[in-house]
Design an enzyme around this catalytic site. Structure first.
Site, PDB file in Angstrom:
ATOM      1  N   GLY A  56       3.956  15.283  -4.102  1.00 61.05           N
ATOM      2  CA  GLY A  56       3.731  14.062  -3.057  1.00 61.05           C
ATOM      3  C   GLY A  56       3.885  14.876  -1.591  1.00 61.05           C
ATOM      4  N   GLY A  59       2.358  12.958   1.602  1.00 60.67           N
ATOM      5  CA  GLY A  59       2.836  11.797   1.743  1.00 60.67           C
ATOM      6  C   GLY A  59       3.566  11.679   2.815  1.00 60.67           C
ATOM      7  CD  GLN A  60       7.167   6.927   5.449  1.00 62.44           C
ATOM      8  OE1 GLN A  60       6.923   6.315   6.561  1.00 62.44           O
ATOM      9  NE2 GLN A  60       7.990   6.722   4.682  1.00 62.44           N
ATOM     10  CG  ASP A  61       9.734   9.646   2.028  1.00 61.70           C
ATOM     11  OD1 ASP A  61       9.193   8.984   2.914  1.00 61.70           O
ATOM     12  OD2 ASP A  61      10.311   9.299   1.093  1.00 61.70           O
ATOM     13  CG  LEU A 133       9.316  13.818  -2.385  1.00 59.48           C
ATOM     14  CD1 LEU A 133       9.072  14.007  -0.822  1.00 59.48           C
ATOM     15  CD2 LEU A 133      10.446  12.769  -2.438  1.00 59.48           C
ATOM     16  CD  GLN A 136       0.203   2.776  -6.582  1.00 55.79           C
ATOM     17  OE1 GLN A 136      -0.042   2.893  -5.445  1.00 55.79           O
ATOM     18  NE2 GLN A 136       0.394   1.574  -7.260  1.00 55.79           N
ATOM     19  CE1 TYR A 148      -3.406   8.168 -11.285  1.00 54.19           C
ATOM     20  CE2 TYR A 148      -2.475   6.807  -9.467  1.00 54.19           C
ATOM     21  CZ  TYR A 148      -2.910   7.750 -10.190  1.00 54.19           C
ATOM     22  OH  TYR A 148      -2.539   9.101  -9.379  1.00 54.19           O
ATOM     23  CB  THR A 180      12.189   2.590  -5.383  1.00 56.12           C
ATOM     24  OG1 THR A 180      11.909   1.375  -4.542  1.00 56.12           O
ATOM     25  CG2 THR A 180      11.859   2.516  -6.564  1.00 56.12           C
ATOM     26  CD  GLU A 182       9.763  -3.221  -4.836  1.00 54.12           C
ATOM     27  OE1 GLU A 182       9.238  -3.776  -5.822  1.00 54.12           O
ATOM     28  OE2 GLU A 182      10.071  -3.862  -3.688  1.00 54.12           O
ATOM     29  CE1 TYR A 204       6.373   2.966  -6.645  1.00 59.31           C
ATOM     30  CE2 TYR A 204       8.083   1.155  -6.066  1.00 59.31           C
ATOM     31  CZ  TYR A 204       7.637   2.482  -5.855  1.00 59.31           C
ATOM     32  OH  TYR A 204       8.334   3.393  -5.080  1.00 59.31           O
ATOM     33  CE  LYS A 208       8.622   5.803  -7.593  1.00 59.39           C
ATOM     34  NZ  LYS A 208       8.794   7.093  -7.145  1.00 59.39           N
ATOM     35  NE  ARG A 239       6.234   2.629   4.536  1.00 57.42           N
ATOM     36  CZ  ARG A 239       6.628   2.675   3.135  1.00 57.42           C
ATOM     37  NH1 ARG A 239       6.168   3.506   2.414  1.00 57.42           N
ATOM     38  NH2 ARG A 239       7.375   1.906   2.868  1.00 57.42           N
TER      39      ARG A 239
HETATM   40  P1  NAP Z   1       3.352   8.008   0.165  1.00 60.99           P
HETATM   41  O1  NAP Z   1       3.401   8.047   1.435  1.00 60.99           O
HETATM   42  O2  NAP Z   1       2.501   6.970  -0.647  1.00 60.99           O
HETATM   43  O3  NAP Z   1       3.066   9.347  -0.614  1.00 60.99           O
HETATM   44  C1  NAP Z   1       2.835   9.425  -1.961  1.00 60.99           C
HETATM   45  C2  NAP Z   1       2.538  10.880  -2.244  1.00 60.99           C
HETATM   46  O4  NAP Z   1       2.500  11.044  -3.751  1.00 60.99           O
HETATM   47  C3  NAP Z   1       1.439  11.377  -1.486  1.00 60.99           C
HETATM   48  O5  NAP Z   1       1.187  12.700  -1.299  1.00 60.99           O
HETATM   49  C4  NAP Z   1       0.098  11.244  -2.647  1.00 60.99           C
HETATM   50  O6  NAP Z   1      -0.912  12.002  -2.573  1.00 60.99           O
HETATM   51  C5  NAP Z   1       0.938  11.566  -3.913  1.00 60.99           C
HETATM   52  N1  NAP Z   1       0.392  11.178  -5.384  1.00 60.99           N
HETATM   53  C6  NAP Z   1       0.089   9.957  -5.689  1.00 60.99           C
HETATM   54  N2  NAP Z   1      -0.382  10.035  -6.779  1.00 60.99           N
HETATM   55  C7  NAP Z   1      -0.214  11.235  -7.229  1.00 60.99           C
HETATM   56  C8  NAP Z   1      -0.710  12.085  -8.301  1.00 60.99           C
HETATM   57  N3  NAP Z   1      -1.113  11.289  -9.427  1.00 60.99           N
HETATM   58  N4  NAP Z   1      -0.508  13.232  -8.455  1.00 60.99           N
HETATM   59  C9  NAP Z   1      -0.024  14.057  -7.385  1.00 60.99           C
HETATM   60  N5  NAP Z   1       0.272  13.295  -6.160  1.00 60.99           N
HETATM   61  C10 NAP Z   1       0.172  12.259  -6.204  1.00 60.99           C
HETATM   62  O7  NAP Z   1       4.987   7.466  -0.307  1.00 60.99           O
HETATM   63  P2  NAP Z   1       6.022   7.841   0.714  1.00 60.99           P
HETATM   64  O8  NAP Z   1       6.593   6.584   1.163  1.00 60.99           O
HETATM   65  O9  NAP Z   1       6.428   9.030   1.259  1.00 60.99           O
HETATM   66  O10 NAP Z   1       7.176   7.743  -0.536  1.00 60.99           O
HETATM   67  C11 NAP Z   1       7.885   9.040  -1.516  1.00 60.99           C
HETATM   68  C12 NAP Z   1       8.351   8.467  -2.782  1.00 60.99           C
HETATM   69  O11 NAP Z   1       9.247   7.706  -2.629  1.00 60.99           O
HETATM   70  C13 NAP Z   1       7.434   7.787  -3.583  1.00 60.99           C
HETATM   71  O12 NAP Z   1       7.613   8.295  -5.048  1.00 60.99           O
HETATM   72  C14 NAP Z   1       7.728   6.514  -3.569  1.00 60.99           C
HETATM   73  O13 NAP Z   1       7.570   5.556  -4.395  1.00 60.99           O
HETATM   74  C15 NAP Z   1       9.296   6.619  -3.133  1.00 60.99           C
HETATM   75  N6  NAP Z   1       9.791   5.639  -2.489  1.00 60.99           N
HETATM   76  C16 NAP Z   1       9.518   5.494  -0.935  1.00 60.99           C
HETATM   77  C17 NAP Z   1      10.113   4.394  -0.526  1.00 60.99           C
HETATM   78  C18 NAP Z   1       9.858   4.293   1.153  1.00 60.99           C
HETATM   79  O14 NAP Z   1      10.119   2.979   1.664  1.00 60.99           O
HETATM   80  N7  NAP Z   1       8.859   4.780   1.553  1.00 60.99           N
HETATM   81  C19 NAP Z   1      11.604   3.898  -0.769  1.00 60.99           C
HETATM   82  C20 NAP Z   1      11.724   4.143  -2.158  1.00 60.99           C
HETATM   83  C21 NAP Z   1      11.259   4.909  -2.885  1.00 60.99           C
HETATM   84  P3  NAP Z   1      -2.305  11.598  -1.733  1.00 60.99           P
HETATM   85  O15 NAP Z   1      -1.813  11.918  -0.180  1.00 60.99           O
HETATM   86  O16 NAP Z   1      -3.232  12.220  -2.130  1.00 60.99           O
HETATM   87  O17 NAP Z   1      -2.353  10.166  -1.551  1.00 60.99           O
HETATM   88  N1  GDD Z   2       2.011  -4.485   1.983  1.00 64.17           N
HETATM   89  C1  GDD Z   2       2.083  -5.835   2.749  1.00 64.17           C
HETATM   90  N2  GDD Z   2       1.090  -6.377   3.239  1.00 64.17           N
HETATM   91  N3  GDD Z   2       3.362  -6.628   2.279  1.00 64.17           N
HETATM   92  C2  GDD Z   2       3.576  -7.751   2.835  1.00 64.17           C
HETATM   93  C3  GDD Z   2       2.525  -8.385   3.515  1.00 64.17           C
HETATM   94  C4  GDD Z   2       1.427  -7.467   3.826  1.00 64.17           C
HETATM   95  O1  GDD Z   2       0.214  -7.955   4.287  1.00 64.17           O
HETATM   96  N4  GDD Z   2       2.846  -9.561   4.205  1.00 64.17           N
HETATM   97  C5  GDD Z   2       4.029  -9.620   3.657  1.00 64.17           C
HETATM   98  N5  GDD Z   2       4.502  -8.570   2.990  1.00 64.17           N
HETATM   99  C6  GDD Z   2       5.737  -8.445   2.171  1.00 64.17           C
HETATM  100  C7  GDD Z   2       5.858  -7.941   1.018  1.00 64.17           C
HETATM  101  O2  GDD Z   2       5.463  -9.123  -0.162  1.00 64.17           O
HETATM  102  C8  GDD Z   2       7.036  -7.315   0.572  1.00 64.17           C
HETATM  103  O3  GDD Z   2       8.007  -8.465   0.250  1.00 64.17           O
HETATM  104  C9  GDD Z   2       7.540  -6.921   1.753  1.00 64.17           C
HETATM  105  O4  GDD Z   2       6.456  -7.225   2.776  1.00 64.17           O
HETATM  106  C10 GDD Z   2       7.455  -5.254   1.822  1.00 64.17           C
HETATM  107  O5  GDD Z   2       5.927  -4.810   1.645  1.00 64.17           O
HETATM  108  P1  GDD Z   2       5.440  -3.324   1.624  1.00 64.17           P
HETATM  109  O6  GDD Z   2       5.680  -2.848   2.943  1.00 64.17           O
HETATM  110  O7  GDD Z   2       4.197  -3.198   0.746  1.00 64.17           O
HETATM  111  O8  GDD Z   2       6.641  -2.576   0.921  1.00 64.17           O
HETATM  112  P2  GDD Z   2       7.433  -2.680  -0.771  1.00 64.17           P
HETATM  113  O9  GDD Z   2       8.794  -3.267  -0.126  1.00 64.17           O
HETATM  114  O10 GDD Z   2       6.708  -3.524  -1.510  1.00 64.17           O
HETATM  115  O11 GDD Z   2       7.526  -1.300  -1.096  1.00 64.17           O
HETATM  116  C11 GDD Z   2       8.087  -0.233  -0.439  1.00 64.17           C
HETATM  117  O12 GDD Z   2       9.506   0.025  -0.243  1.00 64.17           O
HETATM  118  C12 GDD Z   2       9.731   0.359  -1.893  1.00 64.17           C
HETATM  119  C13 GDD Z   2      11.253   0.354  -1.661  1.00 64.17           C
HETATM  120  O13 GDD Z   2      11.977  -0.787  -1.617  1.00 64.17           O
HETATM  121  C14 GDD Z   2       7.072   1.019  -1.100  1.00 64.17           C
HETATM  122  O14 GDD Z   2       7.512   2.033  -0.181  1.00 64.17           O
HETATM  123  C15 GDD Z   2       7.887   1.314  -2.309  1.00 64.17           C
HETATM  124  O15 GDD Z   2       7.172   2.735  -2.628  1.00 64.17           O
HETATM  125  C16 GDD Z   2       9.158   1.641  -2.424  1.00 64.17           C
HETATM  126  O16 GDD Z   2       9.958   1.857  -3.661  1.00 64.17           O
END
Ligand code: NAP
Ligand code: GDD
Length: 417
Positions: A56, A59-61, A133, A136, A148, A180, A182, A204, A208, A239
């Site tokens: 990953g 991605g962002q992280d 990291l 999906q 998937y 996460t 979640e 998701y 996880k 992001r």
């Molecule tokens: P992100 O921006 O969506 O990045 C996801 C990364 O995974 C991207 O590099 C993506 O590649 C890659 N990827 C997806 N499917 C893949 C596959 N089948 N094989 C190889 N690479 C694949 O997510 P992030 O925000 O950086 O988060 C990083 C990790 O932390 C994720 O596992 C997420 O679930 C977890 N997490 C995130 C948060 C949050 O708030 N950001 C919180 C808790 C946990 P592409 O660039 O090609 O799409």
């Molecule tokens: N995406 C999105 N789009 N979310 C919306 C919208 C919209 O238009 N309107 C309201 N929301 C609400 C969602 O229903 C959710 O309750 C909240 O905003 C945050 O949604 P997301 O930003 O899509 O993030 P998430 O909390 O569902 O998931 C993210 O955080 C998780 C950690 O708690 C992702 O980064 C996950 O990968 C990560 O695990």
């Protein structure tokens, strides 16, 4: 060692990238607080000689963690999947071409759904630390692609752990799993901490959950140094555009410049504990530097609603909003426009669209990162307003660039979702 063609596919452009020990540009780490000198000092004074593998990485992280590890002197290998278009925009500034001597940032093609590719990269790199990291990571999308999501997020984690075991790296390779908040889903207590029971509410989260437990199991069964970072939402200017924070900052910036009329959102009442990704990747690294592997919650301990996020972003643009009506008819009307000529008082700029509601919602998340604070000395550095401000500034700059392109007669498209 195999190498990918870099996304830019342009060695001339790519070799501009600067890393410690190589040519320096003004800002080799634009997403971190590091100056070129800091980065150079860090790597010269404290070369770790360590090798990290990041899945990953695009991605962002992945981008923030790559910067952090490179600044610490690591050799960083990243797994990226093949796409029909370039997908390395977040890490292009780190790129080093295959012809460069002494590279410390190396990309490999691979996919979490492809066991052979994971074993191959693991065998070639034999990393000291693996940061898993890749995922999906979009909750709403997981309802549309549940199989998937399970394959990449749940089984993908198993495949990586098995690769470590098959190659006999259990005693040498440390493993970080991107777990996460979640997992808490329909929360069983507030705030959520390491001992709070899980109740996943999406494909998701269910995927996880498997990844969380298989990581614990490999730690207990095979003595692997494996940790779960249970990270609450963390955001940044990097992001993805369809997560709610970025959707809001991008949408409002575009509306302020007259490039978009209205922002459509789902559940405005949803409550999240939003931190900055830059602060959170430090904890990912810290977790792998301890005497014993443990799981940690990472959060700010502060909570805001989606509506509050909109208000804060609007205020940072100098715009005041009046929320009117209820439920799916709720809307945000401009009270004061700031100095934006494209806006007028009374204009509706946010509406609710039920298509963004989820079949099962996580209504509220609030983390208690007390264990990380006490055991690892970690506290988040970025406040909520600083986070939103950084995102608004970046999206305003991007919107201005877009407007400039259009004004000069070039075609430009921008999705609003
Ligand atoms: P992100 O921006 O969506 O990045 C996801 C990364 O995974 C991207 O590099 C993506 O590649 C890659 N990827 C997806 N499917 C893949 C596959 N089948 N094989 C190889 N690479 C694949 O997510 P992030 O925000 O950086 O988060 C990083 C990790 O932390 C994720 O596992 C997420 O679930 C977890 N997490 C995130 C948060 C949050 O708030 N950001 C919180 C808790 C946990 P592409 O660039 O090609 O799409
Ligand atoms: N995406 C999105 N789009 N979310 C919306 C919208 C919209 O238009 N309107 C309201 N929301 C609400 C969602 O229903 C959710 O309750 C909240 O905003 C945050 O949604 P997301 O930003 O899509 O993030 P998430 O909390 O569902 O998931 C993210 O955080 C998780 C950690 O708690 C992702 O980064 C996950 O990968 C990560 O695990």
């Amino acid at each position: 060692m195999s190498d990918t063609n870099h996304a830019s596919g342009d060695c001339a452009a790519a070799s501009e990238a600067s890393l410690p020990g190589h040519r320096m540009q003004a800002a080799p780490y634009p997403h971190s607080d590091m100056t070129p000198n800091d980065a150079m000092q860090t790597s010269l004074q404290d070369p770790t000689g360590k090798v990290a593998l990041i899945t990953g990485v695009t991605g962002q992280d992945g981008a923030y963690l790559s910067e952090l590890l490179l600044a610490k002197g690591y050799v960083v290998h990243g797994i990226k999947r093949r796409g029909s278009q370039f997908n390395t925009g977040r890490i292009d500034h780190l790129y080093q071409g295959p012809q460069e001597a002494g590279r410390r940032f190396i990309l490999h093609h691979g996919d979490m759904t492809d066991t052979a590719s994971l074993i191959r990269v693991m065998q070639q790199t034999r990393p000291d630390e693996v940061y898993n990291l890749a995922a999906q990571s979009h909750v709403a999308v997981s309802f549309e692609e549940p199989e998937y999501t399970a394959n990449s997020d749940a089984l993908g984690t198993l495949r990586l752990l098995e690769a470590i075991r098959i190659l006999g790296l259990e005693q040498t390779t440390r493993f970080y799993q991107a777990s996460t908040s979640e997992l808490y889903g329909k929360v069983q207590e507030t705030p959520q901490r390491e001992t709070t029971p899980f109740y996943p509410r999406s494909p998701y989260a269910a995927a996880k959950l498997y990844a969380y437990w298989i990581t614990v199991n490999y730690r207990e069964a095979y003595g692997l140094y494996a940790c779960n970072g249970i990270l609450f939402n963390h955001e940044s200017a990097l992001r993805g555009e369809t997560f709610v924070t970025r959707k809001i900052t991008r949408g409002l910036a575009r509306i302020a410049l007259g490039l978009q009329d209205c922002l459509y959102l789902g559940n405005l009442d949803s409550l999240r504990d939003w931190g900055h990704a830059r602060d959170y990747v430090e904890m990912q690294w810290l977790m792998l530097q301890q005497a014993h592997p443990e799981d940690y919650v990472i959060a700010t301990g502060r909570q805001h609603s989606v509506r509050e996020f909109v208000n804060t972003a609007a205020a940072l643009l100098g715009v005041t909003l009046d929320w009117q009506r209820q439920g799916i008819d709720e809307m945000a009307v401009i009270e004061r426009c700031g100095d934006h000529e494209a806006l007028r008082p009374g204009q509706v700029i946010v509406r609710v669209d039920p298509r963004y509601f989820r079949p099962t919602e996580v209504e509220t998340l609030l983390g208690d990162a007390g264990k990380a604070r006490e055991q690892l000395g970690w506290t988040p550095r970025t406040t909520f307003t600083e986070l939103v401000s950084e995102m608004v500034d970046a999206d305003l700059a991007a919107a201005r660039k877009y407007a400039l392109i259009k004004r000069n007669g070039f075609k430009a498209f921008a999705h609003h979702e």
